[in-house]
Design a protein around this motif. Structure first.
Motif, mmCIF file in Angstrom:
data_model
loop_
_atom_site.group_PDB
_atom_site.id
_atom_site.type_symbol
_atom_site.label_atom_id
_atom_site.label_comp_id
_atom_site.label_asym_id
_atom_site.label_seq_id
_atom_site.Cartn_x
_atom_site.Cartn_y
_atom_site.Cartn_z
ATOM 1 N N SER A 89 -29.269 8.266 -1.158
ATOM 2 C CA SER A 89 -30.050 9.294 -0.477
ATOM 3 C C SER A 89 -31.332 9.574 -1.262
ATOM 4 O O SER A 89 -31.285 10.024 -2.404
ATOM 5 C CB SER A 89 -29.233 10.582 -0.354
ATOM 6 O OG SER A 89 -30.063 11.660 0.068
ATOM 7 N N ALA A 90 -32.472 9.324 -0.633
ATOM 8 C CA ALA A 90 -33.751 9.571 -1.297
ATOM 9 C C ALA A 90 -33.934 11.053 -1.612
ATOM 10 O O ALA A 90 -34.523 11.409 -2.642
ATOM 11 C CB ALA A 90 -34.899 9.081 -0.416
ATOM 12 N N THR A 91 -33.419 11.935 -0.756
ATOM 13 C CA THR A 91 -33.558 13.366 -1.011
ATOM 14 C C THR A 91 -32.691 13.801 -2.189
ATOM 15 O O THR A 91 -33.049 14.727 -2.918
ATOM 16 C CB THR A 91 -33.204 14.182 0.248
ATOM 17 O OG1 THR A 91 -31.937 13.747 0.766
ATOM 18 C CG2 THR A 91 -34.254 14.010 1.318
ATOM 19 N N SER A 92 -31.562 13.137 -2.392
ATOM 20 C CA SER A 92 -30.752 13.405 -3.576
ATOM 21 C C SER A 92 -31.538 13.088 -4.842
ATOM 22 O O SER A 92 -31.563 13.886 -5.795
ATOM 23 C CB SER A 92 -29.471 12.554 -3.551
ATOM 24 O OG SER A 92 -28.947 12.351 -4.847
ATOM 25 N N VAL A 93 -32.175 11.936 -4.860
ATOM 26 C CA VAL A 93 -32.939 11.516 -6.043
ATOM 27 C C VAL A 93 -34.094 12.473 -6.296
ATOM 28 O O VAL A 93 -34.372 12.860 -7.443
ATOM 29 C CB VAL A 93 -33.443 10.075 -5.862
ATOM 30 C CG1 VAL A 93 -34.375 9.672 -6.999
ATOM 31 C CG2 VAL A 93 -32.254 9.107 -5.780
ATOM 32 N N GLU A 94 -34.761 12.885 -5.233
ATOM 33 C CA GLU A 94 -35.867 13.839 -5.391
ATOM 34 C C GLU A 94 -35.367 15.156 -5.962
ATOM 35 O O GLU A 94 -36.001 15.748 -6.860
ATOM 36 C CB GLU A 94 -36.561 14.069 -4.046
ATOM 37 C CG GLU A 94 -37.779 14.989 -4.152
ATOM 38 C CD GLU A 94 -38.498 15.197 -2.829
ATOM 39 O OE1 GLU A 94 -39.437 16.020 -2.789
ATOM 40 O OE2 GLU A 94 -38.108 14.536 -1.835
ATOM 41 N N ASP A 120 -36.111 17.542 -23.282
ATOM 42 C CA ASP A 120 -36.982 17.044 -24.355
ATOM 43 C C ASP A 120 -37.418 15.614 -24.076
ATOM 44 O O ASP A 120 -36.687 14.832 -23.475
ATOM 45 C CB ASP A 120 -36.248 17.090 -25.695
ATOM 46 C CG ASP A 120 -35.947 18.516 -26.132
ATOM 47 O OD1 ASP A 120 -35.024 18.659 -26.954
ATOM 48 O OD2 ASP A 120 -36.620 19.445 -25.663
ATOM 49 N N ASP A 121 -38.613 15.260 -24.550
ATOM 50 C CA ASP A 121 -39.106 13.889 -24.410
ATOM 51 C C ASP A 121 -38.118 12.915 -25.047
ATOM 52 O O ASP A 121 -37.618 13.132 -26.147
ATOM 53 C CB ASP A 121 -40.470 13.748 -25.085
ATOM 54 C CG ASP A 121 -41.563 14.502 -24.331
ATOM 55 O OD1 ASP A 121 -41.320 14.839 -23.164
ATOM 56 O OD2 ASP A 121 -42.622 14.741 -24.935
ATOM 57 N N GLY A 122 -37.832 11.839 -24.331
ATOM 58 C CA GLY A 122 -36.914 10.844 -24.848
ATOM 59 C C GLY A 122 -35.462 11.158 -24.585
ATOM 60 O O GLY A 122 -34.584 10.330 -24.849
ATOM 61 N N MET A 123 -35.174 12.357 -24.066
ATOM 62 C CA MET A 123 -33.793 12.749 -23.798
ATOM 63 C C MET A 123 -33.596 13.141 -22.341
ATOM 64 O O MET A 123 -32.703 13.906 -21.996
ATOM 65 C CB MET A 123 -33.392 13.917 -24.715
ATOM 66 C CG MET A 123 -33.322 13.551 -26.185
ATOM 67 S SD MET A 123 -32.022 12.345 -26.528
ATOM 68 C CE MET A 123 -30.584 13.378 -26.310
ATOM 69 N N GLY A 124 -34.450 12.604 -21.491
ATOM 70 C CA GLY A 124 -34.321 12.886 -20.082
ATOM 71 C C GLY A 124 -33.266 12.009 -19.440
ATOM 72 O O GLY A 124 -32.498 11.314 -20.104
ATOM 73 N N VAL A 125 -33.230 12.049 -18.123
ATOM 74 C CA VAL A 125 -32.296 11.251 -17.337
ATOM 75 C C VAL A 125 -33.105 10.503 -16.283
ATOM 76 O O VAL A 125 -34.009 11.067 -15.668
ATOM 77 C CB VAL A 125 -31.231 12.130 -16.656
ATOM 78 C CG1 VAL A 125 -30.267 11.273 -15.847
ATOM 79 C CG2 VAL A 125 -30.471 12.962 -17.680
ATOM 80 N N ARG A 126 -32.780 9.240 -16.078
ATOM 81 C CA ARG A 126 -33.492 8.434 -15.089
ATOM 82 C C ARG A 126 -32.728 8.473 -13.768
ATOM 83 O O ARG A 126 -31.518 8.225 -13.728
ATOM 84 C CB ARG A 126 -33.620 6.988 -15.568
ATOM 85 C CG ARG A 126 -34.364 6.082 -14.590
ATOM 86 C CD ARG A 126 -34.593 4.712 -15.192
ATOM 87 N NE ARG A 126 -35.314 3.847 -14.270
ATOM 88 C CZ ARG A 126 -35.709 2.612 -14.546
ATOM 89 N NH1 ARG A 126 -35.458 2.092 -15.743
ATOM 90 N NH2 ARG A 126 -36.360 1.880 -13.655
ATOM 91 N N PHE A 127 -33.431 8.765 -12.684
ATOM 92 C CA PHE A 127 -32.826 8.803 -11.355
ATOM 93 C C PHE A 127 -33.522 7.808 -10.438
ATOM 94 O O PHE A 127 -34.751 7.770 -10.381
ATOM 95 C CB PHE A 127 -32.910 10.215 -10.755
ATOM 96 C CG PHE A 127 -32.120 11.239 -11.524
ATOM 97 C CD1 PHE A 127 -30.735 11.272 -11.425
ATOM 98 C CD2 PHE A 127 -32.757 12.153 -12.347
ATOM 99 C CE1 PHE A 127 -29.994 12.207 -12.139
ATOM 100 C CE2 PHE A 127 -32.030 13.099 -13.066
ATOM 101 C CZ PHE A 127 -30.641 13.118 -12.963
ATOM 102 N N GLU A 128 -32.735 6.999 -9.734
ATOM 103 C CA GLU A 128 -33.284 5.971 -8.862
ATOM 104 C C GLU A 128 -32.515 5.920 -7.540
ATOM 105 O O GLU A 128 -31.301 6.174 -7.498
ATOM 106 C CB GLU A 128 -33.196 4.593 -9.531
ATOM 107 C CG GLU A 128 -33.979 4.465 -10.829
ATOM 108 C CD GLU A 128 -35.485 4.496 -10.638
ATOM 109 O OE1 GLU A 128 -35.939 4.298 -9.484
ATOM 110 O OE2 GLU A 128 -36.209 4.703 -11.639
ATOM 111 N N GLU A 129 -33.239 5.579 -6.461
ATOM 112 C CA GLU A 129 -32.605 5.386 -5.154
ATOM 113 C C GLU A 129 -32.002 3.978 -5.098
ATOM 114 O O GLU A 129 -32.679 2.995 -5.411
ATOM 115 C CB GLU A 129 -33.650 5.556 -4.045
ATOM 116 C CG GLU A 129 -33.077 5.424 -2.641
ATOM 117 C CD GLU A 129 -34.140 5.558 -1.567
ATOM 118 O OE1 GLU A 129 -33.841 5.280 -0.395
ATOM 119 O OE2 GLU A 129 -35.299 5.926 -1.910
#
Length: 254
Positions: free
Chosen positions: A107-112, A124-133
């Motif tokens: 779901s693209a809206t989930s990722v957004e 913090d920089d470098g401690m984020g989370v990557r989200f992808e469709e």
């Protein structure tokens, strides 16, 4: 590491199709949550299986598995299949998981929504989370997958939703696509941790750990049980599977 003990065999049943198995349902749900979050940034949406405290149960299971030497949270790469609002991965960051965390959802809206929550949390920089469709049933993994696979792959209801999809073809075939794709995402000796409210322990093992597959039952999370009609059960199950070995098919996937 502990020696896994396989559960009794069982024949998986089929579930009736439901709107919960459609992308349209989840797009509408996350569109509402996006709107709510825009109005009230503290409103991060629904926490999956919150009524059963499943997130806490998964974290306790992961704690035990780390103590047994299956991975180290300082370096483990984690993938969240069907990440929703990303809450599980944010919780792992709070629990000092320092490795790469990736959340995917069809779901693209989930990722957004997940990305907006991450921005609002100001990680913090470098401690984020990557989200992808990503739709795991029809698309190859993107560059987020890397070459070696993940130490831990989490599924909190995604297999449930796939089991409820409208069926134009045999559901067993769709479930087999899920299993083979999930196997390819997990590194050798890595873990697939599946949480379900539709399947029992025996049924999950029947779907995801058949003899011809590369996954084997490892451990089950602990939940409160209830008795009804003289039988004991629980509303949610979480199973950790270990990947036994890599195959050529896995290398082609990752």
């Amino acid at each position: 590491m502990s020696t896994p003990s396989p559960p009794a065999e069982g024949n998986p049943r089929l579930l009736d199709p439901s709107e919960l198995g459609t992308k349209d349902y989840w797009n509408k749900a996350y569109t509402r949550e996006l709107s709510n979050h825009a109005t009230a940034p503290d409103d991060e949406g629904t926490i999956w299986f919150d009524e059963s405290n499943a997130e806490d149960a998964v974290c306790r299971l992961l704690d035990r598995l780390e103590e047994e030497g299956h991975f180290e949270r300082a370096t483990a790469r984690v993938l969240d299949l069907g990440t929703g609002n990303g809450h599980m991965l944010f919780t792992l960051r709070e629990e000092e998981w320092e490795g790469e965390l990736v959340g995917v959802d069809y779901s693209a809206t989930s990722v957004e929504l997940a990305r907006r929550i991450e921005e609002a949390r100001q990680l913090d920089d470098g401690m984020g989370v990557r989200f992808e469709e990503w739709d795991m049933l029809v698309q190859p993994p993107g560059d987020w997958c890397g070459r070696g696979g993940f130490d831990v792959v989490l599924d909190k209801g995604t297999f449930d939703a796939i089991s409820l999809m409208p069926r134009e073809a045999d559901e067993v075939a769709v479930s087999d696509v899920y299993r083979r794709t999930a196997e390819g995402l997990v590194k050798t000796d890595g873990l697939l941790v599946v949480t379900s409210c539709n399947w029992t322990k025996v049924e999950l093992c029947g779907w995801l750990a058949p003899e011809e597959g590369n996954l084997e039952f490892l451990q089950e999370a602990k939940y409160p049980s209830f008795k009804f009609g003289g039988r004991t059960g629980q509303s949610v199950v979480t199973i950790a599977f270990r990947k036994k070995s890599a195959t050529l098919e896995d290398h082609e996937l990752i």
